[in-house]
Design a protein around this motif. Structure first.
Motif, PDB file in Angstrom:
ATOM      1  N   LEU A  31       8.951  39.685 -60.684  1.00 23.75           N
ATOM      2  CA  LEU A  31       9.564  40.665 -59.841  1.00 23.75           C
ATOM      3  C   LEU A  31       9.115  42.208 -60.267  1.00 23.75           C
ATOM      4  CD1 LEU A  31      12.929  38.951 -58.828  1.00 23.75           C
ATOM      5  CD2 LEU A  31      10.944  39.510 -57.323  1.00 23.75           C
ATOM      6  N   ARG A  32       9.347  42.256 -61.575  1.00 25.34           N
ATOM      7  CA  ARG A  32       9.289  43.674 -62.316  1.00 25.34           C
ATOM      8  C   ARG A  32       7.971  44.031 -61.936  1.00 25.34           C
ATOM      9  NH1 ARG A  32      12.198  41.467 -66.618  1.00 25.34           N
ATOM     10  NH2 ARG A  32      10.049  41.241 -67.589  1.00 25.34           N
ATOM     11  N   ALA A  33       7.001  43.259 -62.167  1.00 25.67           N
ATOM     12  CA  ALA A  33       5.605  43.467 -62.383  1.00 25.67           C
ATOM     13  C   ALA A  33       5.030  43.735 -60.643  1.00 25.67           C
ATOM     14  CB  ALA A  33       4.911  42.480 -62.469  1.00 25.67           C
ATOM     15  N   SER A  34       5.830  43.170 -59.743  1.00 27.01           N
ATOM     16  CA  SER A  34       5.338  43.487 -58.215  1.00 27.01           C
ATOM     17  C   SER A  34       6.023  44.564 -57.512  1.00 27.01           C
ATOM     18  CB  SER A  34       5.679  42.157 -57.432  1.00 27.01           C
ATOM     19  OG  SER A  34       7.000  41.846 -57.471  1.00 27.01           O
ATOM     20  N   GLY A  35       7.259  45.139 -58.215  1.00 30.38           N
ATOM     21  CA  GLY A  35       7.927  46.426 -57.776  1.00 30.38           C
ATOM     22  C   GLY A  35       9.299  46.430 -58.290  1.00 30.38           C
ATOM     23  N   PRO A  36       9.692  47.615 -58.345  1.00 29.23           N
ATOM     24  CA  PRO A  36      11.134  48.164 -58.830  1.00 29.23           C
ATOM     25  C   PRO A  36      12.107  47.362 -58.122  1.00 29.23           C
ATOM     26  CG  PRO A  36      10.078  49.846 -57.830  1.00 29.23           C
ATOM     27  CD  PRO A  36       8.969  49.238 -57.700  1.00 29.23           C
ATOM     28  N   VAL A  37      12.030  47.417 -56.874  1.00 26.82           N
ATOM     29  CA  VAL A  37      13.433  47.120 -56.070  1.00 26.82           C
ATOM     30  C   VAL A  37      12.535  45.833 -55.019  1.00 26.82           C
ATOM     31  CG1 VAL A  37      15.137  47.940 -54.508  1.00 26.82           C
ATOM     32  CG2 VAL A  37      14.332  49.290 -56.273  1.00 26.82           C
ATOM     33  N   HIS A  38      13.628  45.006 -54.761  1.00 28.99           N
ATOM     34  CA  HIS A  38      13.403  43.988 -53.860  1.00 28.99           C
ATOM     35  C   HIS A  38      14.685  43.336 -52.906  1.00 28.99           C
ATOM     36  CE1 HIS A  38       9.823  42.913 -56.289  1.00 28.99           C
ATOM     37  NE2 HIS A  38      10.311  43.317 -57.391  1.00 28.99           N
ATOM     38  N   ARG A  39      14.279  43.160 -51.843  1.00 32.00           N
ATOM     39  CA  ARG A  39      15.101  42.527 -50.829  1.00 32.00           C
ATOM     40  C   ARG A  39      15.667  41.328 -51.422  1.00 32.00           C
ATOM     41  NH1 ARG A  39      18.342  45.282 -48.415  1.00 32.00           N
ATOM     42  NH2 ARG A  39      18.448  44.310 -46.689  1.00 32.00           N
ATOM     43  N   THR A  40      16.831  40.892 -51.443  1.00 26.26           N
ATOM     44  CA  THR A  40      17.298  39.450 -51.836  1.00 26.26           C
ATOM     45  C   THR A  40      18.705  39.119 -50.852  1.00 26.26           C
ATOM     46  OG1 THR A  40      18.090  38.187 -53.701  1.00 26.26           O
ATOM     47  CG2 THR A  40      18.804  40.287 -53.671  1.00 26.26           C
ATOM     48  N   VAL A  41      19.286  38.117 -51.346  1.00 27.68           N
ATOM     49  CA  VAL A  41      20.486  37.670 -50.796  1.00 27.68           C
ATOM     50  C   VAL A  41      21.774  37.775 -51.828  1.00 27.68           C
ATOM     51  CG1 VAL A  41      21.957  36.104 -49.181  1.00 27.68           C
ATOM     52  CG2 VAL A  41      19.495  36.510 -49.020  1.00 27.68           C
ATOM     53  N   GLY A  42      22.609  38.397 -51.694  1.00 25.29           N
ATOM     54  CA  GLY A  42      23.658  38.543 -52.495  1.00 25.29           C
ATOM     55  C   GLY A  42      24.383  37.250 -52.654  1.00 25.29           C
ATOM     56  N   THR A  43      25.536  37.363 -53.651  1.00 27.70           N
ATOM     57  CA  THR A  43      26.506  36.194 -53.919  1.00 27.70           C
ATOM     58  C   THR A  43      27.152  35.580 -52.858  1.00 27.70           C
ATOM     59  OG1 THR A  43      28.165  37.606 -54.920  1.00 27.70           O
ATOM     60  CG2 THR A  43      26.430  36.766 -56.367  1.00 27.70           C
ATOM     61  N   ASP A  44      27.362  36.678 -51.830  1.00 22.75           N
ATOM     62  CA  ASP A  44      28.265  36.392 -50.617  1.00 22.75           C
ATOM     63  C   ASP A  44      27.135  36.157 -49.479  1.00 22.75           C
ATOM     64  OD1 ASP A  44      26.830  38.755 -50.253  1.00 22.75           O
ATOM     65  OD2 ASP A  44      28.605  40.009 -49.590  1.00 22.75           O
ATOM     66  N   GLY A  45      26.119  35.849 -49.625  1.00 22.14           N
ATOM     67  CA  GLY A  45      25.197  35.370 -48.645  1.00 22.14           C
ATOM     68  C   GLY A  45      24.585  36.703 -47.696  1.00 22.14           C
ATOM     69  N   ARG A  46      24.879  37.734 -48.105  1.00 21.34           N
ATOM     70  CA  ARG A  46      24.449  38.802 -47.459  1.00 21.34           C
ATOM     71  C   ARG A  46      23.292  39.800 -47.718  1.00 21.34           C
ATOM     72  NH1 ARG A  46      28.852  40.037 -43.784  1.00 21.34           N
ATOM     73  NH2 ARG A  46      29.989  37.927 -43.521  1.00 21.34           N
ATOM     74  N   PRO A  47      22.661  40.499 -47.043  1.00 21.94           N
ATOM     75  CA  PRO A  47      21.523  41.094 -47.742  1.00 21.94           C
ATOM     76  C   PRO A  47      21.784  42.078 -48.830  1.00 21.94           C
ATOM     77  CG  PRO A  47      21.321  41.054 -45.258  1.00 21.94           C
ATOM     78  CD  PRO A  47      22.639  40.483 -45.539  1.00 21.94           C
ATOM     79  N   ALA A  48      21.040  42.074 -49.622  1.00 18.61           N
ATOM     80  CA  ALA A  48      21.338  43.087 -50.611  1.00 18.61           C
ATOM     81  C   ALA A  48      19.871  43.659 -51.242  1.00 18.61           C
ATOM     82  CB  ALA A  48      21.853  42.468 -51.959  1.00 18.61           C
ATOM     83  N   TRP A  49      19.789  44.629 -51.989  1.00 22.65           N
ATOM     84  CA  TRP A  49      18.559  45.214 -52.784  1.00 22.65           C
ATOM     85  C   TRP A  49      18.842  44.709 -54.318  1.00 22.65           C
ATOM     86  CZ3 TRP A  49      15.005  47.646 -50.073  1.00 22.65           C
ATOM     87  CH2 TRP A  49      15.169  48.168 -48.664  1.00 22.65           C
ATOM     88  N   LEU A  50      17.653  44.335 -54.748  1.00 18.92           N
ATOM     89  CA  LEU A  50      17.635  43.969 -56.401  1.00 18.92           C
ATOM     90  C   LEU A  50      16.783  44.811 -57.156  1.00 18.92           C
ATOM     91  CD1 LEU A  50      18.623  41.836 -58.572  1.00 18.92           C
ATOM     92  CD2 LEU A  50      16.303  40.491 -58.020  1.00 18.92           C
ATOM     93  N   VAL A  51      17.367  45.754 -58.155  1.00 17.80           N
ATOM     94  CA  VAL A  51      16.601  46.523 -58.928  1.00 17.80           C
ATOM     95  C   VAL A  51      16.606  45.776 -60.219  1.00 17.80           C
ATOM     96  CG1 VAL A  51      16.870  48.855 -60.061  1.00 17.80           C
ATOM     97  CG2 VAL A  51      18.067  48.295 -57.805  1.00 17.80           C
TER      98      VAL A  51
END
Length: 403
Positions: A31-51
């Motif tokens: 993930l670090r190599a492909s970009g600084p920030v990624h779309r993911t799903v948080g601990t609550d199942g909702r959309p989040a940004w991962l840095v």
């Protein structure tokens, strides 16, 4: 570590949840190599940004634009762990000035001088726990040592009677990694803690003692600097975080040493390396993969990615601590490394309040363990170790060893 809840699709997630569960550090490297920030799903199942990159994670940790207050989240965008109001008014949901007021009140209990005074009591507790298993030949260190030590220390600090500590450990373990097939388990644990703490505070109010909870209760009653909910929430947070962070840190540290025999040998040869070793062990495989979620109060850019106000931002401490842009050869455990700046216990105004205590406990516990058992070894292959299925904590279910 799953990135979605059962039945919740994650079509926009960049994160391979299976890869993350198998080998989190390899997936974070991708993930670090492909970009600084990624779309993911948080601990609550909702959309989040991962840095994922060190520079960005550290900057956001110290940036007041990113709020911890859940009321800053977009409606429907975040649904975290549901706590009753009496436990929700804690430092992990607060911004200044309330955060500053409450943290200043309790920080006096965690000054370096006061923590250093705990060194001998912690050592005595560690030695007693090791005495209990010394003749067994084999042990589960989580059950016998890395779990009981932190719960004993934090309960002593707060003033929780010894007879009640088993309940506290069970409640905390449940909240760290609730069973997905038992949705009521977490609610029951929260209810148990709330009921118990309410009764204990009433007891401390009537029968004050020389402990942190009595001092916090006096601050509430005499100076009116804490509301009743803030008092309950603070007691809950100190207990939960004081146990959880240290038990994971200790277990992970033992595994890292036993799977890197050259570093274990170096540490045995020079116990003076212990303080720096704890920093490196925290960097290498710390207790918290993610910082507490944040919500930008305005539209903001991270690494060239624009994030709207109110969306959920997750900061990967585990990824930042293995970023080669900050640490040379980061996947190698090197106890001689200067690990200053590692983010395993956070950064900025929300830096772990109990970090000095976690460091002291780790120094004492590792020193005592290695001195007592010079032939300590894993009793299973490293790949057979069972890790807790949690996004919030990086820790073991058990740690079988030969003594």
């Amino acid at each position: 570590m799953p990135t979605s809840l059962p039945g919740v699709p994650s079509p926009t997630s960049d994160v391979d949840s299976d890869a993350l569960a198998r080998d989190p550090h390899a997936e974070y490297a991708r993930l670090r190599a492909s970009g600084p920030v990624h779309r993911t799903v948080g601990t609550d199942g909702r959309p989040a940004w991962l840095v994922t990159r060190y520079e960005d994670v550290r900057r956001v940790l110290g940036d007041p634009v990113f709020s911890l207050d859940k009321r800053r989240a977009l409606p429907g965008n975040y649904q975290g762990l549901a706590l009753p109001p009496a436990l929700d008014a804690n430092l992990l949901n607060m911004d200044p000035p309330d955060h500053t007021r409450i943290r200043r009140l309790v920080a006096q209990a965690f000054t370096p001088r006061r923590i250093e005074q705990l060194r001998e009591p912690v050592r005595h507790t560690a030695e007693a726990l090791l005495d209990a298993i010394a003749d067994d030949g084999r042990a589960d260190l989580v059950a016998a040592y890395t779990g009981p030590l932190p719960i004993t220390v934090i309960c002593d600090l707060l003033g929780v009677p010894a007879r009640d500590r088993h309940d506290f450990r069970a409640w905390t373990d449940t909240l760290t990694a609730p069973a997905p097939d038992r949705p009521g388990q977490a609610r029951a644990a929260i209810g148990g803690m709330l009921s118990y703490l309410t009764d204990l505070i009433a007891h401390k109010r009537a029968n004050p003692a020389d402990d942190l909870l009595s001092a916090m209760t006096a601050a509430r009653d005499e100076g009116d600097r804490l509301s009743e909910d803030e008092l309950l929430s603070l007691a809950f947070l100190i207990l939960f975080a004081g146990y959880e962070n240290t038990v994971q840190l200790l277990g992970n540290a033992v595994v890292a040493l036993l799977t890197n025999p050259d570093q274990l040998t170096a540490l045995r040869a020079d116990p003076g390396l212990i303080p720096g070793a704890v920093e490196e062990l925290t960097r290498f495989d710390g207790p918290a993969p993610l910082a507490i979620r944040r919500f930008p109060t305005r539209e903001v850019a991270i690494g060239g990615v624009t994030i709207p106000a109110g969306e959920t931002v997750l900061l990967s401490l585990a990824s930042a601590n293995r970023d080669p842009a900050r640490f040379v050869d980061p996947d190698r455990l090197d106890l001689a490394r200067d690990a200053t700046g590692q983010l395993g216990l956070g950064h900025g105004i929300h830096y772990c309040l109990g970090a000095p205590l976690a460091r002291l406990e780790s120094e004492v516990a590792l020193t005592a363990l290695l001195a007592r058992f010079p032939r300590l070894a894993l009793d299973v292959r490293p790949e057979e170790l069972q890790w807790r299925p949690s996004m919030r904590a990086r820790g073991l279910r058990s740690l079988p060893v030969r003594l």
